[in-house]
Design a protein around this motif. Structure first.
Motif, mmCIF file in Angstrom:
data_model
loop_
_atom_site.group_PDB
_atom_site.id
_atom_site.type_symbol
_atom_site.label_atom_id
_atom_site.label_comp_id
_atom_site.label_asym_id
_atom_site.label_seq_id
_atom_site.Cartn_x
_atom_site.Cartn_y
_atom_site.Cartn_z
ATOM 1 N N SER A 45 42.640 63.275 9.308
ATOM 2 C CA SER A 45 42.693 61.971 9.974
ATOM 3 C C SER A 45 42.726 62.097 11.491
ATOM 4 N N LEU A 46 42.327 61.007 12.127
ATOM 5 C CA LEU A 46 42.412 60.876 13.582
ATOM 6 C C LEU A 46 43.118 59.572 13.904
ATOM 7 N N SER A 47 43.797 59.560 15.022
ATOM 8 C CA SER A 47 44.401 58.337 15.524
ATOM 9 C C SER A 47 43.746 58.045 16.867
ATOM 10 N N LEU A 48 43.232 56.837 17.003
ATOM 11 C CA LEU A 48 42.636 56.401 18.260
ATOM 12 C C LEU A 48 43.582 55.388 18.882
ATOM 13 N N ARG A 49 43.970 55.632 20.136
ATOM 14 C CA ARG A 49 44.869 54.727 20.853
ATOM 15 C C ARG A 49 44.149 54.224 22.095
ATOM 16 N N VAL A 50 44.092 52.889 22.227
ATOM 17 C CA VAL A 50 43.434 52.268 23.372
ATOM 18 C C VAL A 50 44.425 51.325 24.041
ATOM 19 N N GLN A 51 44.593 51.477 25.351
ATOM 20 C CA GLN A 51 45.433 50.561 26.135
ATOM 21 C C GLN A 51 44.535 49.683 26.999
ATOM 22 N N VAL A 52 44.776 48.383 26.911
ATOM 23 C CA VAL A 52 44.024 47.405 27.685
ATOM 24 C C VAL A 52 44.987 46.778 28.691
ATOM 25 N N ALA A 53 44.559 46.681 29.936
ATOM 26 C CA ALA A 53 45.421 46.123 30.992
ATOM 27 C C ALA A 53 44.738 44.957 31.677
ATOM 28 N N GLY A 54 45.553 43.997 32.086
ATOM 29 C CA GLY A 54 45.062 42.855 32.849
ATOM 30 C C GLY A 54 45.260 43.097 34.331
ATOM 31 N N GLY A 55 44.453 42.438 35.131
ATOM 32 C CA GLY A 55 44.544 42.570 36.577
ATOM 33 C C GLY A 55 45.623 41.673 37.152
ATOM 34 N N ASP A 56 45.524 41.414 38.454
ATOM 35 C CA ASP A 56 46.575 40.641 39.104
ATOM 36 C C ASP A 56 46.114 39.271 39.602
ATOM 37 N N GLN A 57 44.933 38.797 39.117
ATOM 38 C CA GLN A 57 44.463 37.495 39.590
ATOM 39 C C GLN A 57 44.883 36.350 38.668
ATOM 40 N N GLU A 58 44.443 36.372 37.433
ATOM 41 C CA GLU A 58 44.640 35.269 36.488
ATOM 42 C C GLU A 58 44.836 35.826 35.088
ATOM 43 N N ILE A 59 45.158 34.958 34.163
ATOM 44 C CA ILE A 59 45.252 35.320 32.745
ATOM 45 C C ILE A 59 43.842 35.581 32.221
ATOM 46 N N ALA A 60 43.653 36.672 31.490
ATOM 47 C CA ALA A 60 42.374 36.964 30.835
ATOM 48 C C ALA A 60 42.383 36.207 29.502
ATOM 49 N N ARG A 61 41.666 35.111 29.444
ATOM 50 C CA ARG A 61 41.695 34.212 28.283
ATOM 51 C C ARG A 61 40.906 34.778 27.108
ATOM 52 N N GLU A 62 41.477 34.634 25.924
ATOM 53 C CA GLU A 62 40.833 35.040 24.664
ATOM 54 C C GLU A 62 40.249 36.455 24.749
ATOM 55 N N SER A 63 41.064 37.405 25.124
ATOM 56 C CA SER A 63 40.642 38.804 25.268
ATOM 57 C C SER A 63 40.346 39.415 23.910
ATOM 58 N N ARG A 64 39.385 40.309 23.895
ATOM 59 C CA ARG A 64 39.067 41.035 22.668
ATOM 60 C C ARG A 64 38.584 42.441 23.015
ATOM 61 N N LEU A 65 38.797 43.319 22.060
ATOM 62 C CA LEU A 65 38.425 44.722 22.199
ATOM 63 C C LEU A 65 37.468 45.060 21.073
ATOM 64 N N GLU A 66 36.330 45.615 21.416
ATOM 65 C CA GLU A 66 35.348 46.076 20.431
ATOM 66 C C GLU A 66 35.374 47.600 20.446
ATOM 67 N N ILE A 67 35.605 48.199 19.287
ATOM 68 C CA ILE A 67 35.633 49.656 19.174
ATOM 69 C C ILE A 67 34.471 50.074 18.287
ATOM 70 N N LEU A 68 33.619 50.935 18.811
ATOM 71 C CA LEU A 68 32.506 51.476 18.035
ATOM 72 C C LEU A 68 32.983 52.746 17.362
ATOM 73 N N VAL A 69 32.833 52.782 16.054
ATOM 74 C CA VAL A 69 33.337 53.888 15.225
ATOM 75 C C VAL A 69 32.179 54.850 14.957
ATOM 76 N N PRO A 70 32.404 56.163 15.037
ATOM 77 C CA PRO A 70 31.333 57.130 14.796
ATOM 78 C C PRO A 70 30.754 57.024 13.384
#
Length: 149
Positions: A45-70
């Motif tokens: 098995s493998l574990s994939l860990r992704v951290q997503v960060a927001g900037g300092d201007q405004e709220i990032a509305r309806e954020s989503r992360l797309e991960i392409l799997v091998p």
């Protein structure tokens, strides 16, 4: 509204792309992949860990992360808000979509996937792309990829 803008609007003389709102704060939210790592877990098995960060201007509305799997990798487990795309084989998907919701200013979200290892001899890579419904001033930091080892 200022007098030159009013006159320009009346006469249709504003240059292309000019906006009467240009002097106001622009609605934007930088959202980025802050970290991405692939960690071997046990024998197969493998574990994939992704951290997503927001900037300092405004709220990032309806954020989503797309991960392409091998190719040939099975998705075993995902964190909440994530689901594997459909495929003709159960649990084998080319993509995992994670709905992160509204990401606050300087907010942080972490997503973890557990997958099988890729077939031997395959130069497999995970890729991730994050986006939101808020205009992003720096889209070049929205993508990351790592080898699946």
């Amino acid at each position: 509204m200022s007098e030159p803008i009013k006159l320009g609007l009346l006469l249709g003389l504003l240059p292309f792309g000019a906006s009467p709102l240009a002097s106001q704060k622009t609605w934007q939210a930088d959202i980025r992949i802050q970290a991405m790592e692939v960690i071997p877990v046990g024998q197969g098995s493998l574990s994939l860990r992704v951290q997503v960060a927001g900037g300092d201007q405004e709220i990032a509305r309806e954020s989503r992360l797309e991960i392409l799997v091998p190719v040939g990798v099975e998705v075993v487990r995902t964190t909440g808000g994530c689901h594997a795309g459909t495929s003709p084989l159960p649990a084998v998907a080319g993509r995992v979509t994670c709905h992160l919701g509204d990401l606050p200013v300087r907010g942080l979200r972490e997503v973890t996937l557990t997958t099988s290892r890729p077939p031997k001899g395959n130069e497999a890579r995970f890729a991730a792309f994050v986006l939101s419904n808020t205009p992003d001033p720096i889209p070049s930091n929205n993508f990351a990829e790592r080898p699946a080892r």
